[in-house]
Write an enzyme that holds these catalytic residues in place. Structure first.
Site, PDB file in Angstrom:
ATOM      1  N   LYS A   3       0.860  -1.254  -0.026  1.00  0.00           N
ATOM      2  CA  LYS A   3       0.004   0.205   0.039  1.00  0.00           C
ATOM      3  C   LYS A   3       0.834   1.277  -0.023  1.00  0.00           C
ATOM      4  O   LYS A   3       0.157   2.351  -0.467  1.00  0.00           O
ATOM      5  CB  LYS A   3      -0.988  -0.019   1.144  1.00  0.00           C
ATOM      6  CG  LYS A   3      -1.978  -1.182   0.991  1.00  0.00           C
ATOM      7  CD  LYS A   3      -3.464  -0.650   1.423  1.00  0.00           C
ATOM      8  CE  LYS A   3      -4.472  -1.587   0.870  1.00  0.00           C
ATOM      9  NZ  LYS A   3      -4.239  -2.881   1.470  1.00  0.00           N
ATOM     10  N   SER A  23       1.640  -9.844  -0.658  1.00  0.00           N
ATOM     11  CA  SER A  23       1.300  -8.411  -0.940  1.00  0.00           C
ATOM     12  C   SER A  23       1.637  -7.758   0.662  1.00  0.00           C
ATOM     13  O   SER A  23       1.802  -6.762   0.744  1.00  0.00           O
ATOM     14  CB  SER A  23      -0.266  -8.371  -1.000  1.00  0.00           C
ATOM     15  OG  SER A  23      -1.056  -9.138  -0.159  1.00  0.00           O
ATOM     16  N   GLU A  56      -9.931   6.453   3.606  1.00  0.00           N
ATOM     17  CA  GLU A  56     -10.963   5.456   3.901  1.00  0.00           C
ATOM     18  C   GLU A  56      -9.878   4.035   4.552  1.00  0.00           C
ATOM     19  O   GLU A  56      -8.965   3.971   3.610  1.00  0.00           O
ATOM     20  CB  GLU A  56     -12.010   5.079   3.337  1.00  0.00           C
ATOM     21  CG  GLU A  56     -11.683   3.927   2.114  1.00  0.00           C
ATOM     22  CD  GLU A  56     -10.677   4.329   0.933  1.00  0.00           C
ATOM     23  OE1 GLU A  56     -10.498   5.576   1.067  1.00  0.00           O
ATOM     24  OE2 GLU A  56      -9.806   3.319   0.501  1.00  0.00           O
TER      25      GLU A  56
END
Ligand SMILES: *Cc1c(COP(=O)(O)O)cnc(C)c1O
Length: 392
Positions: free
Chosen positions: A89, A378, A111
């Site tokens: 991210k 990830s 969010e």
């Protein structure tokens, strides 16, 4: 042809389904992004932070002991779990915050579901000295108290959302509402390849470093391209980040792994591509989980980061043209994947990532001869150990 088109369409998917008040700011964002994308100064600054701060390039690691569990597979792991804050991210939040600074915005909102995107946003905001507010469902605040504390520690304000199911989709609704009222000074950092154009394109672009690196690293090691790419799909950003660089390599087969929760037949899952229908959510047209009269269904997954009723429009497009397959992996199969990787390699994956690992035994059963696979690892599992304790 490079997609999306200038209206943000990937085939029939994507677009900009937003209130009139947001059209101008989306256009401003698109103009800034389009310019930045080809601007050496922007590219250098982004590359600098990816390398010096986030820790790129990440390794492409040949997982020998994991591979030995399968008959047909040679598995490489693209180690996004080794990045600062523990997941892919951060690639995206760094890209967007540099854009925010260029646009002269002084306030960042985002969010978050599990809190990973919230943490990555709070991190980037602290790094650039910008004010930061994170919308998070009340339910998720309880489930992910450690991440809430991390965000606060870095100076972000966490705003509890009490509407709807008090989870990610409701947090995104509230963030959009905030953005509509505060467009002048506020930049909204979306955490996946979802939302209205240009977000799906922009997030893909910032995450595509995963696939560009992996492709180069694989060719260096194996002198050919991989047979398969595998990644978990929530909104779809780590997956699209890996897949994009291989789009034109038609021989490379692509598999997106969705969360099948308690099983697709149970109705309790988050598999929007496998089991959803076309509709509009959070500003774009894509596959999503909805009732016959168009109400959004509540998604379920053991992995909070996959627990979203929609999916990025480019994945719906890949599916529609047959460029990728999408497969569901249940909570139970993901836990098997989690144990397998932890015990064969000493790498504890995030629960989201465990879905991609859980898929490998299904792939092994399908493949004939030998096949090489790149799995996007990830994120790491530290954030999930409390949940895991109750599961294993
Ligand atoms: C957020 C998250 C995901 C899901 O998001 P995508 O946009 O689908 O990548 C997957 N893995 C990890 C570790 C995450 O934190």
């Amino acid at each position: 042809m490079s997609l999306p088109d200038k209206f943000g369409h990937f085939g029939e998917f994507g677009g900009k389904y937003v209130p009139e008040t947001l059209m101008a700011v989306l256009e401003e964002l698109e103009t800034t992004f389009t310019k930045a994308r080809h601007d050496k100064k922007f590219k250098d600054e982004f590359a600098h932070y990816l390398k010096e701060y986030a820790g790129r390039p990440t390794n492409l690691y040949l997982a020998k002991r994991l591979s030995s569990h399968f008959k047909h597979l040679k598995v490489y792991l693209k180690r996004e779990d080794l990045l600062h804050t523990g997941a892919h991210k951060i690639n995206n939040t760094l890209g967007q915050i540099i854009l925010a600074k260029r646009m002269g915005k002084t306030r960042i909102i985002a969010e978050t579901g599990a809190g990973q995107h919230g943490v990555a946003t709070a991190t980037a905001a602290a790094l650039f000295g910008l004010k930061c507010e994170i919308y998070m469902g009340e339910e998720d605040i309880h489930r992910q108290s450690l991440n809430v504390f991390r965000m606060k520690l870095m100076g972000a304000k966490v705003v509890p959302v009490t509407s709807g199911s008090k989870t990610l989709k409701d947090a995104m609704n509230e963030a959009i509402r905030d953005w509509v009222t505060n467009v002048n000074d506020t930049f909204y950092i979306i955490g996946s390849v979802a939302g209205p154009h240009p977000y799906p394109l922009m997030v893909r672009e910032f995450q595509s470093v995963i696939g560009l690196e992996a492709r180069k690293q694989f060719v260096m090691k194996e002198k050919k391209l991989p047979d398969y790419l595998v990644a978990c799909v929530g909104g779809g950003s780590n997956a699209m980040g890996l897949f994009h660089a291989f789009f034109n390599d038609k021989k490379v087969k692509i598999v997106g792994v969705e969360a099948a929760g308690h099983g697709l037949a149970s109705g309790q899952h988050s598999a929007a591509v496998c089991a959803g229908e076309t509709g509009v959510l959070h500003g774009s047209k894509s596959k999503l989980l909805q009732t016959a009269d168009g109400q959004i269904k509540i998604a379920h997954s053991i992995a909070a980061g996959l627990d979203y009723p929609g999916v990025g429009p480019e994945h719906s497009y890949y599916k529609s043209i047959g460029r990728a397959d999408y497969i569901g992996v249940t909570d139970k199969e993901a836990i098997e994947g989690l144990k397998l990787l932890s015990q064969s390699e000493g790498i504890i994956p995030a629960l989201e990532t465990s879905h991609a690992i859980g898929y490998l035994s299904k792939l092994d059963a399908k493949v004939k001869g030998k096949a090489s696979v790149i799995v996007c690892l990830s994120g790491r599992g530290d954030k999930d150990v409390n949940t895991m304790k109750d599961l294993i």
